[in-house]
Design a protein around this motif. Sequence first.
Motif, PDB file in Angstrom:
ATOM      1  N   GLN A   9      23.878 -54.856  -2.348  1.00 31.38           N
ATOM      2  CA  GLN A   9      25.991 -55.488  -1.804  1.00 31.38           C
ATOM      3  C   GLN A   9      26.295 -53.866  -1.443  1.00 31.38           C
ATOM      4  OE1 GLN A   9      27.735 -56.279  -5.369  1.00 31.38           O
ATOM      5  NE2 GLN A   9      29.357 -56.672  -4.879  1.00 31.38           N
ATOM      6  N   ASN A  10      27.369 -53.623  -0.608  1.00 33.53           N
ATOM      7  CA  ASN A  10      27.940 -52.364  -0.684  1.00 33.53           C
ATOM      8  C   ASN A  10      27.148 -50.856   0.096  1.00 33.53           C
ATOM      9  OD1 ASN A  10      30.430 -54.127  -0.970  1.00 33.53           O
ATOM     10  ND2 ASN A  10      30.600 -52.632  -3.150  1.00 33.53           N
ATOM     11  N   TYR A  11      25.885 -51.909   0.894  1.00 31.93           N
ATOM     12  CA  TYR A  11      24.989 -50.645   0.966  1.00 31.93           C
ATOM     13  C   TYR A  11      24.609 -50.316   2.709  1.00 31.93           C
ATOM     14  CZ  TYR A  11      21.038 -47.155   1.224  1.00 31.93           C
ATOM     15  OH  TYR A  11      20.147 -46.581   0.950  1.00 31.93           O
ATOM     16  N   ARG A  12      25.418 -49.065   2.682  1.00 33.88           N
ATOM     17  CA  ARG A  12      25.800 -48.579   4.321  1.00 33.88           C
ATOM     18  C   ARG A  12      26.033 -49.480   5.363  1.00 33.88           C
ATOM     19  NH1 ARG A  12      23.847 -43.474   5.373  1.00 33.88           N
ATOM     20  NH2 ARG A  12      22.077 -42.778   4.799  1.00 33.88           N
ATOM     21  N   ASN A  13      26.141 -50.140   6.253  1.00 34.77           N
ATOM     22  CA  ASN A  13      26.399 -51.335   7.075  1.00 34.77           C
ATOM     23  C   ASN A  13      25.565 -52.699   6.978  1.00 34.77           C
ATOM     24  OD1 ASN A  13      24.026 -51.681   7.998  1.00 34.77           O
ATOM     25  ND2 ASN A  13      24.464 -51.652  10.364  1.00 34.77           N
ATOM     26  N   LEU A  14      24.837 -52.705   5.888  1.00 34.35           N
ATOM     27  CA  LEU A  14      24.257 -54.002   5.515  1.00 34.35           C
ATOM     28  C   LEU A  14      25.564 -54.865   4.584  1.00 34.35           C
ATOM     29  CD1 LEU A  14      21.111 -52.964   3.533  1.00 34.35           C
ATOM     30  CD2 LEU A  14      21.786 -53.543   5.830  1.00 34.35           C
ATOM     31  N   ASN A  38      18.499 -48.360   7.672  1.00 35.02           N
ATOM     32  CA  ASN A  38      19.189 -48.384   6.141  1.00 35.02           C
ATOM     33  C   ASN A  38      18.916 -49.483   5.213  1.00 35.02           C
ATOM     34  OD1 ASN A  38      21.041 -47.176   7.732  1.00 35.02           O
ATOM     35  ND2 ASN A  38      22.464 -49.038   7.897  1.00 35.02           N
ATOM     36  N   LEU A  39      17.691 -50.725   6.054  1.00 35.38           N
ATOM     37  CA  LEU A  39      16.907 -52.106   4.275  1.00 35.38           C
ATOM     38  C   LEU A  39      15.810 -50.896   4.244  1.00 35.38           C
ATOM     39  CD1 LEU A  39      16.209 -54.351   3.085  1.00 35.38           C
ATOM     40  CD2 LEU A  39      15.597 -54.861   5.610  1.00 35.38           C
ATOM     41  N   LEU A  40      15.200 -50.170   5.054  1.00 36.44           N
ATOM     42  CA  LEU A  40      13.726 -49.585   4.885  1.00 36.44           C
ATOM     43  C   LEU A  40      14.820 -48.531   3.917  1.00 36.44           C
ATOM     44  CD1 LEU A  40      12.052 -49.539   8.043  1.00 36.44           C
ATOM     45  CD2 LEU A  40      11.509 -51.115   6.290  1.00 36.44           C
ATOM     46  N   GLU A  41      15.706 -48.667   3.932  1.00 33.85           N
ATOM     47  CA  GLU A  41      15.858 -47.052   3.058  1.00 33.85           C
ATOM     48  C   GLU A  41      16.427 -47.459   1.985  1.00 33.85           C
ATOM     49  OE1 GLU A  41      20.032 -45.246   3.559  1.00 33.85           O
ATOM     50  OE2 GLU A  41      19.016 -43.389   3.113  1.00 33.85           O
ATOM     51  N   ASN A  57      24.231 -40.211  -2.388  1.00 30.47           N
ATOM     52  CA  ASN A  57      24.856 -40.958  -2.477  1.00 30.47           C
ATOM     53  C   ASN A  57      26.294 -41.196  -2.059  1.00 30.47           C
ATOM     54  OD1 ASN A  57      23.064 -40.868  -4.985  1.00 30.47           O
ATOM     55  ND2 ASN A  57      23.792 -39.711  -5.805  1.00 30.47           N
ATOM     56  N   VAL A  58      26.883 -40.451  -1.299  1.00 33.13           N
ATOM     57  CA  VAL A  58      28.392 -40.868  -1.244  1.00 33.13           C
ATOM     58  C   VAL A  58      27.970 -41.610   0.707  1.00 33.13           C
ATOM     59  CG1 VAL A  58      29.091 -38.687   0.049  1.00 33.13           C
ATOM     60  CG2 VAL A  58      30.278 -40.184  -0.206  1.00 33.13           C
ATOM     61  N   GLU A  59      26.912 -41.276   1.059  1.00 29.21           N
ATOM     62  CA  GLU A  59      26.271 -41.609   2.588  1.00 29.21           C
ATOM     63  C   GLU A  59      26.172 -42.962   2.446  1.00 29.21           C
ATOM     64  OE1 GLU A  59      25.640 -36.984   4.061  1.00 29.21           O
ATOM     65  OE2 GLU A  59      24.400 -38.769   3.995  1.00 29.21           O
ATOM     66  N   LEU A  60      25.460 -43.420   1.393  1.00 25.09           N
ATOM     67  CA  LEU A  60      24.858 -44.358   1.054  1.00 25.09           C
ATOM     68  C   LEU A  60      25.920 -45.915   1.405  1.00 25.09           C
ATOM     69  CD1 LEU A  60      21.791 -43.662  -1.279  1.00 25.09           C
ATOM     70  CD2 LEU A  60      21.970 -43.604   1.443  1.00 25.09           C
ATOM     71  N   LYS A  66      33.179 -48.181  -3.384  1.00 25.59           N
ATOM     72  CA  LYS A  66      33.620 -46.986  -4.197  1.00 25.59           C
ATOM     73  C   LYS A  66      31.713 -47.345  -4.772  1.00 25.59           C
ATOM     74  CE  LYS A  66      38.249 -46.947  -5.740  1.00 25.59           C
ATOM     75  NZ  LYS A  66      38.959 -48.302  -5.159  1.00 25.59           N
ATOM     76  N   PHE A  67      31.128 -48.238  -4.755  1.00 28.15           N
ATOM     77  CA  PHE A  67      30.009 -48.458  -5.425  1.00 28.15           C
ATOM     78  C   PHE A  67      29.345 -48.952  -4.155  1.00 28.15           C
ATOM     79  CE2 PHE A  67      31.326 -51.877  -6.484  1.00 28.15           C
ATOM     80  CZ  PHE A  67      30.890 -52.979  -6.734  1.00 28.15           C
ATOM     81  N   SER A  68      28.010 -48.855  -4.431  1.00 21.95           N
ATOM     82  CA  SER A  68      26.945 -49.731  -3.723  1.00 21.95           C
ATOM     83  C   SER A  68      25.958 -50.701  -5.493  1.00 21.95           C
ATOM     84  CB  SER A  68      26.205 -49.085  -3.149  1.00 21.95           C
ATOM     85  OG  SER A  68      25.050 -49.617  -2.521  1.00 21.95           O
ATOM     86  N   ARG A  69      25.518 -51.332  -4.430  1.00 23.26           N
ATOM     87  CA  ARG A  69      24.879 -52.037  -5.780  1.00 23.26           C
ATOM     88  C   ARG A  69      23.474 -52.452  -5.047  1.00 23.26           C
ATOM     89  NH1 ARG A  69      24.235 -53.450 -10.702  1.00 23.26           N
ATOM     90  NH2 ARG A  69      22.762 -55.253 -11.304  1.00 23.26           N
ATOM     91  N   LEU A  70      22.319 -51.958  -5.707  1.00 28.95           N
ATOM     92  CA  LEU A  70      20.498 -52.630  -5.040  1.00 28.95           C
ATOM     93  C   LEU A  70      20.329 -53.337  -6.122  1.00 28.95           C
ATOM     94  CD1 LEU A  70      19.799 -49.535  -3.043  1.00 28.95           C
ATOM     95  CD2 LEU A  70      20.935 -51.324  -2.254  1.00 28.95           C
ATOM     96  N   GLU A  71      18.937 -54.591  -6.457  1.00 29.69           N
ATOM     97  CA  GLU A  71      18.773 -54.639  -7.095  1.00 29.69           C
ATOM     98  C   GLU A  71      17.099 -55.409  -6.107  1.00 29.69           C
ATOM     99  OE1 GLU A  71      22.550 -57.213  -9.673  1.00 29.69           O
ATOM    100  OE2 GLU A  71      20.887 -58.691  -8.468  1.00 29.69           O
ATOM    101  N   LEU A  72      15.794 -55.380  -6.681  1.00 32.68           N
ATOM    102  CA  LEU A  72      14.713 -55.399  -6.618  1.00 32.68           C
ATOM    103  C   LEU A  72      14.032 -55.908  -7.390  1.00 32.68           C
ATOM    104  CD1 LEU A  72      13.115 -54.393  -4.642  1.00 32.68           C
ATOM    105  CD2 LEU A  72      11.909 -52.925  -6.037  1.00 32.68           C
ATOM    106  N   GLU A  73      13.159 -56.970  -6.394  1.00 34.01           N
ATOM    107  CA  GLU A  73      12.457 -57.248  -7.388  1.00 34.01           C
ATOM    108  C   GLU A  73      10.888 -57.238  -6.972  1.00 34.01           C
ATOM    109  OE1 GLU A  73      13.442 -62.012  -8.074  1.00 34.01           O
ATOM    110  OE2 GLU A  73      10.838 -61.949  -8.532  1.00 34.01           O
ATOM    111  N   PHE A  74      10.053 -57.240  -8.099  1.00 29.82           N
ATOM    112  CA  PHE A  74       9.124 -56.259  -7.674  1.00 29.82           C
ATOM    113  C   PHE A  74       7.461 -57.179  -8.757  1.00 29.82           C
ATOM    114  CE2 PHE A  74       8.326 -52.817  -9.691  1.00 29.82           C
ATOM    115  CZ  PHE A  74       9.370 -52.582 -10.182  1.00 29.82           C
ATOM    116  N   PHE A  75       6.263 -56.394  -7.565  1.00 26.65           N
ATOM    117  CA  PHE A  75       5.997 -57.643  -8.786  1.00 26.65           C
ATOM    118  C   PHE A  75       4.224 -56.270  -8.619  1.00 26.65           C
ATOM    119  CE2 PHE A  75       0.888 -59.176  -9.309  1.00 26.65           C
ATOM    120  CZ  PHE A  75       1.719 -59.974 -10.174  1.00 26.65           C
TER     121      PHE A  75
END
Length: 363
Positions: A9-14, A38-41, A57-60, A66-75
């Motif tokens: 969410q709100n991550y670079r141009n994604l 961007n996605l790989l990053e 951080n601000v570039e991400l 105002k903020f960016s949110r990332l969630e990763l589900e991993f095994f």
Amino acid sequence: MIARSIFTQNYRNLTSCEIPFAEGVNVICGDNGQGKTNLLESICLFTGVRSFRGAKNVELITKGEKFSRLELEFFAQQRVQFASLVITDKKQAELNGVKLSAASGFIGKFCAVVFSPDNMNLIKGGSGERRKFLDAAISQHYPAYPRLLVEYNRILAQRNAFLKKSVSTDGFEAMLEIWDENLSRTGAEISCKRAKYVSDLCGKVEEIFDGISSGREKISLRYNCGYLVPDSVEQTAHALRKQLESHRVSDLAQGCTNYGPHRDDLSIAVNDMSARNYASQGQKRSCVLALKLAEAALLENAFGERPIAVLDDVMSELDKLRQDYLMNHMEGWQVFISCCDPNTVKGLDKGKVIEIKGGSIVH
Ligand SMILES: Nc1ncnc2c1ncn2[C@@H]1O[C@H](COP(=O)(O)OP(=O)(O)O)[C@@H](O)[C@H]1O
Ligand SMILES: [Mg+2]
């Protein structure tokens, strides 16, 4: 370990969305500037280290947000885990619902080996680049190693400063003896650790390079250190001390120390010819890939989890056989590969193609 999906969410141009991944190969394709890196990053931020692009951080954060949110589900460690990052001027990290004091808390929980075009410096750059590679890799195995480097650099700077002083100073010889003693003791520990790491790396690198080049070429590594006595820190220290003594006149004339681990190098050869001077662009790329993947394999041996492999922009300049190896023969690896040429994807046997356009996933 396996990255199962990412939500951005709100991550670079994604554009905000959830992207599920395949367990094997994921090819991210699209034209330049669409958001592949961007996605790989975003995935790699969950390794707990800085963006492999060195971004602040601000570039991400998407421009204007105002903020960016990332969630990763991993095994990993035989279970599904959830990690999240909220990026403002700092990063707030959570793992399985527990707040971490810093994003570095992800180190060792989720691991990736990243290849980006900058890594070509490992072959093309000076010896400092190769020492940096070895030092970073060794630090992941021996947490005390970075302190040893700091200590060595301190002694080296002091010895160099001392060499630049007047030789006529009282007690000059005696002081230099002390620096030499300290420098050779600490230096020998570093050289021996690096030499041991290179010897551990050799077999893996050869095996992986053989696969990438379909057995057409042979890679060889050698740790170049004029005073090394393998497996003996004590004898190596003694040999370094002797080198320092016999080159004292030139060290004094130049005001610097000409021997020690700060001058060592890692020689990389393809078919017994220096990769830096003779290898083609594609062969150089293959060398770096093999080194990086071998580094990951050693980490796996040590910690029991195989990192994911993230290969940004590696496909161009690789011939069909090499591309085929990365897409279809990296058994047991979860791989993320970005590429621009849609024809490349035609060679993918199984796995997933994620097409990205203007920051959105095209289904
Ligand atoms: N913070 C940001 N906000 C909005 N757009 C961004 C931000 N950071 C980078 N971009 C955009 O992302 C695009 C680059 O994406 P990138 O993943 O590097 O492309 P590629 O697909 O070539 O790897 C550029 O168009 C750039 O303007
Ligand atoms: Mg890119």
